[in-house]
Design a protein around this motif. Structure first.
Motif, PDB file in Angstrom:
ATOM      1  N   ALA A  74       9.407  29.219  -8.919  1.00 26.31           N
ATOM      2  CA  ALA A  74       9.238  29.705 -10.285  1.00 26.31           C
ATOM      3  C   ALA A  74       8.025  29.081 -10.957  1.00 26.31           C
ATOM      4  O   ALA A  74       7.467  29.644 -11.902  1.00 26.31           O
ATOM      5  N   SER A  75       7.583  27.928 -10.468  1.00 23.06           N
ATOM      6  CA  SER A  75       6.408  27.265 -11.031  1.00 23.06           C
ATOM      7  C   SER A  75       5.105  27.902 -10.572  1.00 23.06           C
ATOM      8  O   SER A  75       4.028  27.568 -11.070  1.00 23.06           O
ATOM      9  N   GLY A  76       5.186  28.824  -9.598  1.00 12.94           N
ATOM     10  CA  GLY A  76       3.997  29.478  -9.066  1.00 12.94           C
ATOM     11  C   GLY A  76       3.465  28.842  -7.799  1.00 12.94           C
ATOM     12  O   GLY A  76       2.471  29.309  -7.237  1.00 12.94           O
ATOM     13  N   GLU A  77       4.118  27.792  -7.322  1.00 17.21           N
ATOM     14  CA  GLU A  77       3.674  27.132  -6.092  1.00 17.21           C
ATOM     15  C   GLU A  77       4.208  27.874  -4.875  1.00 17.21           C
ATOM     16  O   GLU A  77       5.371  28.258  -4.818  1.00 17.21           O
ATOM     17  N   TRP A  78       3.332  28.060  -3.896  1.00 19.16           N
ATOM     18  CA  TRP A  78       3.700  28.702  -2.631  1.00 19.16           C
ATOM     19  C   TRP A  78       3.925  27.632  -1.560  1.00 19.16           C
ATOM     20  O   TRP A  78       3.385  26.535  -1.643  1.00 19.16           O
ATOM     21  N   SER A  79       4.706  27.977  -0.546  1.00 25.97           N
ATOM     22  CA  SER A  79       4.978  27.063   0.558  1.00 25.97           C
ATOM     23  C   SER A  79       5.076  27.842   1.858  1.00 25.97           C
ATOM     24  O   SER A  79       5.364  29.039   1.867  1.00 25.97           O
ATOM     25  N   VAL A  80       4.806  27.141   2.957  1.00 27.86           N
ATOM     26  CA  VAL A  80       4.859  27.732   4.297  1.00 27.86           C
ATOM     27  C   VAL A  80       5.910  26.993   5.109  1.00 27.86           C
ATOM     28  O   VAL A  80       5.968  25.757   5.084  1.00 27.86           O
ATOM     29  N   TYR A  81       6.702  27.738   5.860  1.00 29.48           N
ATOM     30  CA  TYR A  81       7.756  27.150   6.688  1.00 29.48           C
ATOM     31  C   TYR A  81       7.665  27.671   8.114  1.00 29.48           C
ATOM     32  O   TYR A  81       7.355  28.836   8.356  1.00 29.48           O
ATOM     33  N   TYR A  82       7.934  26.772   9.033  1.00 31.32           N
ATOM     34  CA  TYR A  82       8.126  27.153  10.437  1.00 31.32           C
ATOM     35  C   TYR A  82       9.618  27.340  10.622  1.00 31.32           C
ATOM     36  O   TYR A  82      10.393  26.396  10.467  1.00 31.32           O
ATOM     37  N   ARG A  83      10.032  28.557  10.936  1.00 31.55           N
ATOM     38  CA  ARG A  83      11.445  28.907  10.963  1.00 31.55           C
ATOM     39  C   ARG A  83      11.936  28.935  12.412  1.00 31.55           C
ATOM     40  O   ARG A  83      11.884  29.943  13.097  1.00 31.55           O
ATOM     41  N   TYR A  84      12.409  27.769  12.867  1.00 31.84           N
ATOM     42  CA  TYR A  84      12.918  27.667  14.237  1.00 31.84           C
ATOM     43  C   TYR A  84      13.779  26.417  14.326  1.00 31.84           C
ATOM     44  O   TYR A  84      13.436  25.391  13.734  1.00 31.84           O
ATOM     45  N   PRO A  85      14.895  26.463  15.031  1.00 33.30           N
ATOM     46  CA  PRO A  85      15.810  25.306  15.061  1.00 33.30           C
ATOM     47  C   PRO A  85      15.214  24.081  15.739  1.00 33.30           C
ATOM     48  O   PRO A  85      14.536  24.178  16.766  1.00 33.30           O
ATOM     49  N   CYS A  86      15.478  22.928  15.169  1.00 28.02           N
ATOM     50  CA  CYS A  86      15.123  21.661  15.786  1.00 28.02           C
ATOM     51  C   CYS A  86      15.787  21.564  17.161  1.00 28.02           C
ATOM     52  O   CYS A  86      16.918  22.019  17.343  1.00 28.02           O
ATOM     53  N   ARG A  87      15.097  20.973  18.102  1.00 26.79           N
ATOM     54  CA  ARG A  87      15.634  20.874  19.463  1.00 26.79           C
ATOM     55  C   ARG A  87      16.907  20.034  19.530  1.00 26.79           C
ATOM     56  O   ARG A  87      17.667  20.129  20.497  1.00 26.79           O
ATOM     57  N   PHE A  88      17.151  19.221  18.512  1.00 27.36           N
ATOM     58  CA  PHE A  88      18.322  18.350  18.518  1.00 27.36           C
ATOM     59  C   PHE A  88      19.497  18.929  17.729  1.00 27.36           C
ATOM     60  O   PHE A  88      20.498  18.237  17.528  1.00 27.36           O
ATOM     61  N   LEU A  89      19.388  20.173  17.305  1.00 24.82           N
ATOM     62  CA  LEU A  89      20.482  20.815  16.576  1.00 24.82           C
ATOM     63  C   LEU A  89      21.456  21.443  17.564  1.00 24.82           C
ATOM     64  O   LEU A  89      21.085  22.289  18.372  1.00 24.82           O
ATOM     65  N   ASN A  90      22.722  21.010  17.510  1.00 26.13           N
ATOM     66  CA  ASN A  90      23.755  21.544  18.395  1.00 26.13           C
ATOM     67  C   ASN A  90      24.026  23.003  18.037  1.00 26.13           C
ATOM     68  O   ASN A  90      24.305  23.323  16.885  1.00 26.13           O
ATOM     69  N   ARG A  91      23.957  23.881  19.009  1.00 28.28           N
ATOM     70  CA  ARG A  91      24.073  25.306  18.739  1.00 28.28           C
ATOM     71  C   ARG A  91      25.498  25.781  18.520  1.00 28.28           C
ATOM     72  O   ARG A  91      25.719  26.906  18.094  1.00 28.28           O
ATOM     73  N   SER A  92      26.471  24.946  18.810  1.00 31.40           N
ATOM     74  CA  SER A  92      27.856  25.371  18.641  1.00 31.40           C
ATOM     75  C   SER A  92      28.436  24.973  17.299  1.00 31.40           C
ATOM     76  O   SER A  92      29.137  25.752  16.650  1.00 31.40           O
ATOM     77  N   ASP A  93      28.130  23.767  16.830  1.00 31.29           N
ATOM     78  CA  ASP A  93      28.702  23.329  15.550  1.00 31.29           C
ATOM     79  C   ASP A  93      27.639  22.898  14.549  1.00 31.29           C
ATOM     80  O   ASP A  93      27.951  22.402  13.471  1.00 31.29           O
ATOM     81  N   PHE A  94      26.343  23.098  14.890  1.00 35.52           N
ATOM     82  CA  PHE A  94      25.219  22.820  13.997  1.00 35.52           C
ATOM     83  C   PHE A  94      25.146  21.351  13.571  1.00 35.52           C
ATOM     84  O   PHE A  94      24.711  21.028  12.471  1.00 35.52           O
ATOM     85  N   SER A  95      25.576  20.474  14.458  1.00 31.37           N
ATOM     86  CA  SER A  95      25.465  19.036  14.211  1.00 31.37           C
ATOM     87  C   SER A  95      24.216  18.508  14.914  1.00 31.37           C
ATOM     88  O   SER A  95      23.636  19.165  15.779  1.00 31.37           O
ATOM     89  N   CYS A  96      23.812  17.302  14.526  1.00 31.24           N
ATOM     90  CA  CYS A  96      22.644  16.669  15.139  1.00 31.24           C
ATOM     91  C   CYS A  96      23.082  15.927  16.399  1.00 31.24           C
ATOM     92  O   CYS A  96      23.956  15.052  16.343  1.00 31.24           O
ATOM     93  N   THR A  97      22.466  16.238  17.523  1.00 29.13           N
ATOM     94  CA  THR A  97      22.861  15.624  18.795  1.00 29.13           C
ATOM     95  C   THR A  97      22.350  14.198  18.952  1.00 29.13           C
ATOM     96  O   THR A  97      22.743  13.506  19.896  1.00 29.13           O
ATOM     97  N   ILE A  98      21.467  13.759  18.048  1.00 32.80           N
ATOM     98  CA  ILE A  98      20.978  12.371  18.127  1.00 32.80           C
ATOM     99  C   ILE A  98      21.367  11.597  16.856  1.00 32.80           C
ATOM    100  O   ILE A  98      20.753  10.569  16.547  1.00 32.80           O
ATOM    101  N   HIS A  99      22.369  12.089  16.162  1.00 35.34           N
ATOM    102  CA  HIS A  99      22.824  11.410  14.944  1.00 35.34           C
ATOM    103  C   HIS A  99      23.298   9.992  15.274  1.00 35.34           C
ATOM    104  O   HIS A  99      23.993   9.756  16.263  1.00 35.34           O
ATOM    105  N   ASN A 100      22.899   9.031  14.445  1.00 28.83           N
ATOM    106  CA  ASN A 100      23.270   7.630  14.620  1.00 28.83           C
ATOM    107  C   ASN A 100      22.762   7.026  15.928  1.00 28.83           C
ATOM    108  O   ASN A 100      23.374   6.117  16.480  1.00 28.83           O
ATOM    109  N   THR A 101      21.637   7.537  16.417  1.00 31.05           N
ATOM    110  CA  THR A 101      20.993   6.950  17.593  1.00 31.05           C
ATOM    111  C   THR A 101      19.580   6.521  17.196  1.00 31.05           C
ATOM    112  O   THR A 101      19.034   6.989  16.188  1.00 31.05           O
TER     113      THR A 101
END
Length: 371
Positions: A74-101
């Motif tokens: 709403a402020s007029g600022e634009w942003s760019v995003y790379y839309r692709y899952p992190c390699r460490f995102l668990n595909r079954s429950d969307f948890s981080c596979t390296i959490h607390n490591t």
């Protein structure tokens, strides 16, 4: 296990039903009810403003690439995003596979989900503070702009009008999901060149015959269209361990690399322009071709050198697998500030030495007699 298609999660098209929460429910981590793991499927790359035709053209150009999305606040600022899952995102429950490591980036460890911006705006298509912009919405926004003779934007729609118009657009037919980032044969060639050259006592430099002026009159000839398969976003050189940790976070996303030169660092996105066909532009000479491409000076092009050569002079590309070696080239004070900044050549030499050492160790272990 979720029944939601993984491509839909990556696209961020899932929404959730809001309801009032009591204190106990509100105290539970907001991540538990996030339907898209937006912070793990959208990598922020750059913010910018659009005030003239050239800046607008660049935004349109970015939307031609797979896995790239824009946002408008709403402020007029634009942003760019790379839309692709992190390699460490668990595909079954969307948890981080390296959490607390130890492998989990500190930026993730310390991220406060109770103040999460991702969930607030990227789990919805349009909010009162943010609009996710695809090509259809960009075309609508463009139709509402006016310019002066010097191609500066002189009139834009107010925010409420823009939201109302976008909400009334017909639902766009989903495109075919973008292919995952492919392997990079040039990077593999660099490793082989380093190992082979090192074993022969050479320094790994590439030899090349001289060329005549006429031979170089068509720089794009024989090129693998690296400019149409790569996006580059300049980054400030890291000044602390915190800065390096952010780069580690970025490298966790498949298709992301770190470009290093002595005077410039950058985030590299391996993607493909939708207009690329058989390594040629399918809209060449047509009105829809971006101005950025139309007026690009191929005689000054660095894509072919930096991305087509295994060992380009003064430049190297770092993947997550080499990140630890990169950090070992730095020195820091007790507060984590950089005190010794390595040159690109020093980093390259150190990485190549690690490859040769690993190959030598593997060869030695394989030659040991079986007990």
């Amino acid at each position: 296990m979720s029944n939601t298609p993984w491509n839909s999660i990556a696209e961020g098209v899932i929404t959730f039903q809001e309801r009032p929460l009591n204190y106990k429910e509100a105290l539970a981590s907001p991540c538990a009810s996030c339907p898209t793991s937006a912070c793990c499927t959208h990598l922020p790359l750059h913010t910018f403003n659009i005030t003239n035709m050239i800046e607008l053209d660049h935004a349109v150009y970015l939307l031609n690439f797979d896995r790239i999305e824009l946002g408008l606040s709403a402020s007029g600022e634009w942003s760019v995003y790379y839309r692709y899952p992190c390699r460490f995102l668990n595909r079954s429950d969307f948890s981080c596979t390296i959490h607390n490591t130890p492998e989990q980036p500190q930026i993730c460890v310390n991220y406060n989900p109770y103040q999460c911006w991702y969930k607030r705006v990227l789990t919805r298509s349009v909010t009162d503070e943010f609009i996710r912009v695809d090509r259809q919405r960009m075309e609508y926004i463009i139709s509402l702009l006016t310019f002066d003779e010097f191609r500066n934007i002189v009139a834009t729609p107010d925010w409420e009008t823009l939201i109302e118009g976008i909400n009334n657009l017909p639902k766009e037919i989903p495109e075919r999901a973008a292919e995952p980032p492919s392997e990079d044969p040039v990077a593999e060639a660099w490793q082989q060149l380093a190992i082979t050259a090192g074993s022969n006592g050479a320094n790994g430099a590439e030899g090349e015959r001289g060329h005549t002026y006429d031979e170089l009159r068509s720089p794009c000839s024989g090129c693998q269209a690296y400019c149409c398969k790569t996006l580059i976003f300049p980054q400030a050189q890291p000044q602390s361990t915190d800065n390096l940790d952010y780069l580690k976070f970025c490298l966790g996303f498949p298709g992301i690399e770190l470009g290093i030169a002595d005077d410039t660092w950058s985030i590299i996105v391996k993607t493909t322009c939708r207009h690329l066909q058989d390594n040629r532009c399918s809209v060449y000479g047509k009105p829809e071709r971006p101005l950025l491409c139309k007026y690009y000076d191929e005689w000054k092009c660095t894509y072919k050198v930096n991305f087509g050569m295994p060992r380009p002079p003064g430049y190297l590309k770092i993947k997550l697998e080499q990140f630890k070696w990169l950090t070992e080239c730095f020195e820091f004070d007790q507060h984590g500030n950089v005190t010794q900044f390595p040159s690109a050549e020093l980093v390259r030499s150190y990485i190549e030495e690690q490859w040769r050492s690993a190959r030598s160790k593997a060869t030695e272990e394989n030659s040991l007699p079986i007990a």
